[in-house]
Motif scaffolding. Structure first.
Motif, PDB file in Angstrom:
ATOM      1  N   THR A 145      45.099  66.516  35.331  1.00 46.69           N
ATOM      2  CA  THR A 145      44.883  64.718  35.642  1.00 46.69           C
ATOM      3  C   THR A 145      45.622  63.496  36.862  1.00 46.69           C
ATOM      4  N   ASN A 160      43.531  63.830  54.400  1.00 46.89           N
ATOM      5  CA  ASN A 160      43.024  63.788  52.795  1.00 46.89           C
ATOM      6  C   ASN A 160      43.638  64.121  52.362  1.00 46.89           C
ATOM      7  N   VAL A 161      43.465  62.491  50.899  1.00 48.70           N
ATOM      8  CA  VAL A 161      43.945  62.894  50.142  1.00 48.70           C
ATOM      9  C   VAL A 161      42.539  62.327  49.055  1.00 48.70           C
ATOM     10  N   TRP A 163      41.397  62.797  44.245  1.00 53.74           N
ATOM     11  CA  TRP A 163      42.131  62.266  43.288  1.00 53.74           C
ATOM     12  C   TRP A 163      41.289  63.622  42.562  1.00 53.74           C
ATOM     13  N   TYR A 164      41.558  64.733  42.063  1.00 50.67           N
ATOM     14  CA  TYR A 164      40.687  66.041  41.960  1.00 50.67           C
ATOM     15  C   TYR A 164      41.233  65.816  40.361  1.00 50.67           C
ATOM     16  N   ARG A 165      40.874  67.137  39.323  1.00 50.19           N
ATOM     17  CA  ARG A 165      41.021  67.887  38.143  1.00 50.19           C
ATOM     18  C   ARG A 165      41.706  68.836  38.667  1.00 50.19           C
ATOM     19  N   TRP A 195      32.681  68.929  44.129  1.00 48.65           N
ATOM     20  CA  TRP A 195      31.715  68.678  42.861  1.00 48.65           C
ATOM     21  C   TRP A 195      30.888  67.637  42.900  1.00 48.65           C
ATOM     22  N   ILE A 202      37.784  67.983  50.256  1.00 51.25           N
ATOM     23  CA  ILE A 202      38.533  69.214  49.492  1.00 51.25           C
ATOM     24  C   ILE A 202      38.050  70.095  50.360  1.00 51.25           C
ATOM     25  N   ALA A 232      42.930  57.152  46.708  1.00 50.46           N
ATOM     26  CA  ALA A 232      42.641  58.900  46.623  1.00 50.46           C
ATOM     27  C   ALA A 232      41.057  58.710  45.457  1.00 50.46           C
ATOM     28  N   GLY A 233      41.107  57.631  45.042  1.00 53.14           N
ATOM     29  CA  GLY A 233      39.513  57.662  43.959  1.00 53.14           C
ATOM     30  C   GLY A 233      38.444  57.224  44.490  1.00 53.14           C
ATOM     31  N   THR A 234      38.955  56.816  46.117  1.00 57.44           N
ATOM     32  CA  THR A 234      37.484  56.478  46.781  1.00 57.44           C
ATOM     33  C   THR A 234      37.216  56.918  48.011  1.00 57.44           C
ATOM     34  N   ALA A 235      35.929  57.369  48.520  1.00 60.99           N
ATOM     35  CA  ALA A 235      35.043  58.173  49.253  1.00 60.99           C
ATOM     36  C   ALA A 235      35.757  57.576  50.443  1.00 60.99           C
ATOM     37  N   GLU A 324      37.518  63.467  30.919  1.00 56.91           N
ATOM     38  CA  GLU A 324      36.579  62.641  30.379  1.00 56.91           C
ATOM     39  C   GLU A 324      35.758  62.913  29.241  1.00 56.91           C
ATOM     40  N   HIS A 331      40.535  56.465  32.818  1.00 56.25           N
ATOM     41  CA  HIS A 331      39.883  55.933  33.732  1.00 56.25           C
ATOM     42  C   HIS A 331      38.556  55.974  34.275  1.00 56.25           C
ATOM     43  N   ARG A 395      29.342  58.037  49.300  1.00 52.49           N
ATOM     44  CA  ARG A 395      29.525  59.395  48.673  1.00 52.49           C
ATOM     45  C   ARG A 395      27.839  58.780  47.053  1.00 52.49           C
TER      46      ARG A 395
END
Ligand SMILES: Cc1cc2nc3c(=O)[nH]c(=O)nc-3n(C[C@H](O)[C@H](O)[C@H](O)COP(=O)(O)O)c2cc1C
Length: 499
Positions: A145, A160-161, A163-165, A195, A202, A232-235, A324, A331, A395
């Protein structure tokens, strides 16, 4: 000053008394529920971040686990070097919209890259020993995670970067009674591509690669400077580089180093780097149970898998684990800061009267205006803003199932105040909008699933909790409330008695 790596961020938390080390043995094996229970306890008590040093039923006992580092809005703000959540959001929003403030990453030599301290080549990969495995809740798989995932657009080469599980197949329980071969368990991982519609980036890269008949290379950098994780968590719009945005957030370029086995670059100070390739035809795997951010278990999910081609890591590396589950959890705020920043920047560009956007851990969107009543630019301005949220670029806004618009005297972080505004400024029939064909938040179990296996559309509700001048009244009752300055003064005067 920007953090060099996750360690500097943790040291900052520790210096503030916001991080503790735990030597007490805690169970981390599948079927044990101690870590999920710990997450719940920390989330409901605003507990500190932890370093878990003594995990049992854990395959890599020498690797400590970072737990709950982002568990409050204040610690999330600290990822952007401020204590103030509002300041963090405004910093995020301002830099997101001003690309002149972004910094292109810097490529460093591998001798300057701690993530290369230990290098494991393709022929030696055995994920059962080389990656930590720990379980939280009733999940079938152990998760990765803490990874920011790097891929390149197979057509344009743009990075592209995200943040994915990722799920690990090693000792993974198959949700429908099938099995994963030992070879696959030791060499492959699956990633949560596809997702939230209209797909994560990705997912777009993978779909393009498959259509072009090209394999897709992937690199996962785990536990980096937290600004890299926020980026990385930002669209960030498709085609733009999150590492350059991260450079903007930290005020200086991110140092990257070339990977061993793929033509990609990763942050040089990451704790772990996992490299790999999606070969063609892209293989998929059924995974479950999977605990999701809405607070339910998905019985199964189907995700693409890739072959691991190299692993590198620092000496004495750190791992990160989170789950989650029913919010709040670690997070939440770190994932919500980019959602708030993305929506706020879009709304403010079009509607300068928007002051703030707060998204709660249960994903209720609260928009605070700078105006209310007679100062609203036109009648039904609150409803205009509701539609703007659902029509926002990016998004997330379009998936907002519950949106509430409030005036400047309502603190959007205070749900009691928001409830007060709904109770005293809203007529349910006249001041709400039901949107019957909104875009679904795909994990919402109350929305009906489509043929793809997840919901595409959802009903949505907007509540205009502004004062209805001029729509309905020419004046409105004055609020009976103490001035915050007077509250502070009286608290000071009685400090001896009240503490
Ligand atoms: C800890 C964490 C885990 C996440 N996991 C996923 C995931 O598995 N899949 C996903 O699509 N988004 C996930 N997200 C949200 C994405 O990071 C976010 O939507 C981001 O914008 C995706 O990057 P992209 O826009 O380049 O695709 C996660 C966020 C956090 C903070």
């Amino acid at each position: 000053m920007a953090y060099k790596d996750m360690r500097e961020f943790l040291a900052r938390l520790e210096s503030l008394g916001q991080l503790k080390r735990v030597a007490t043995p805690l169970k981390a094996g599948r079927g044990d529920n101690e870590l999920q229970a710990l997450m719940r306890h920390l989330a409901t008590t605003n507990g500190p971040g932890l370093i878990l040093e003594n995990l049992e039923d854990y395959n890599t006992p020498s690797i400590p686990v970072i737990f709950n580092p982002f568990g409050t809005r204040e610690r999330t703000a600290l990822t952007l070097e401020t204590h103030d959540p509002l300041e963090a959001k405004h910093k995020h929003t301002a830099i997101l919209t001003d690309r002149a403030r972004w910094h292109e990453p810097n490529i460093v030599d591998r001798s300057q890259a701690p993530c290369k301290d230990v290098v494991i080549q393709s022929k030696d990969i055995s994920l059962d020993k080389q990656l930590p495995h720990l379980w939280l809740g009733k999940e079938g798989s152990s998760y990765i995670t803490g990874g920011v995932v790097v891929t390149r657009d197979p057509e344009t080469g743009a990075r592209n970067v995200g943040w994915y599980r990722m799920t690990q197949l090693w000792e993974c329980l198959h949700p429908t009674g099938g099995s994963y071969s030992e070879e696959r368990q030791k060499k492959q991982l699956s990633v949560f591509a596809f997702w939230n519609p209209p797909m994560n980036h990705i997912g777009l890269h993978l779909a393009k690669a498959a259509a072009m008949g090209k394999p897709l290379e992937i690199a996962i950098a785990c536990q980096c400077d937290p600004a890299v994780h926020v980026a990385a968590g930002t669209a960030v719009p498709f085609g733009l580089d999150e590492f350059a945005f991260a450079g903007g957030l930290r005020g200086s370029p991110v140092d990257l180093v070339k990977c061993e086995s793929v033509d990609l670059e990763v942050p040089a100070t990451a704790e772990f780097v996992i490299e790999g390739v999606f070969n063609l035809p892209v293989q998929e795997e059924t995974i479950g149970w999977h605990s999701n951010s809405v607070g339910y278990y998905d019985k199964l999910q189907i995700f693409p898998v890739f072959d691991v081609t190299a692993i590198t890591h620092r000496k004495d590396p750190l791992w990160y684990a989170t789950i989650e589950m029913m919010p709040p959890f670690d997070h939440n705020y770190l994932a919500l800061l980019p959602v708030e920043g993305e929506l706020l920047s879009d709304l403010q560009r079009k509607i300068p009267e928007v002051n703030d956007v707060v998204v709660t851990p249960n994903m209720t969107y609260i928009v605070q205006l700078k105006v209310d009543g007679a100062t609203k630019p036109h009648p039904e301005f609150g409803k205009f803003v509701l539609h703007a949220v659902w029509g926002a670029a990016g998004r997330w806004g379009r998936t907002a199932k519950l949106v509430i618009v409030v005036g400047p005297d309502v603190d959007p972080y205070d749900l009691t105040a928001v409830e007060w505004a709904i109770g005293s400024r809203v007529q349910p029939w006249s001041d709400t909008i039901i949107n019957r064909s909104g875009q679904a938040m795909v994990l919402d179990p109350s929305a009906v699933k489509g043929p793809q296996g997840f919901p595409m559309t959802s009903e949505q509700m907007g509540i205009d909790a502004t004062i209805k001048i001029p729509e309905r009244f020419t004046d409105f009752a004055e609020v009976s409330q103490a001035d915050p300055a007077d509250v502070a003064k009286i608290a000071e005067k009685l400090r001896d008695v009240l503490g």
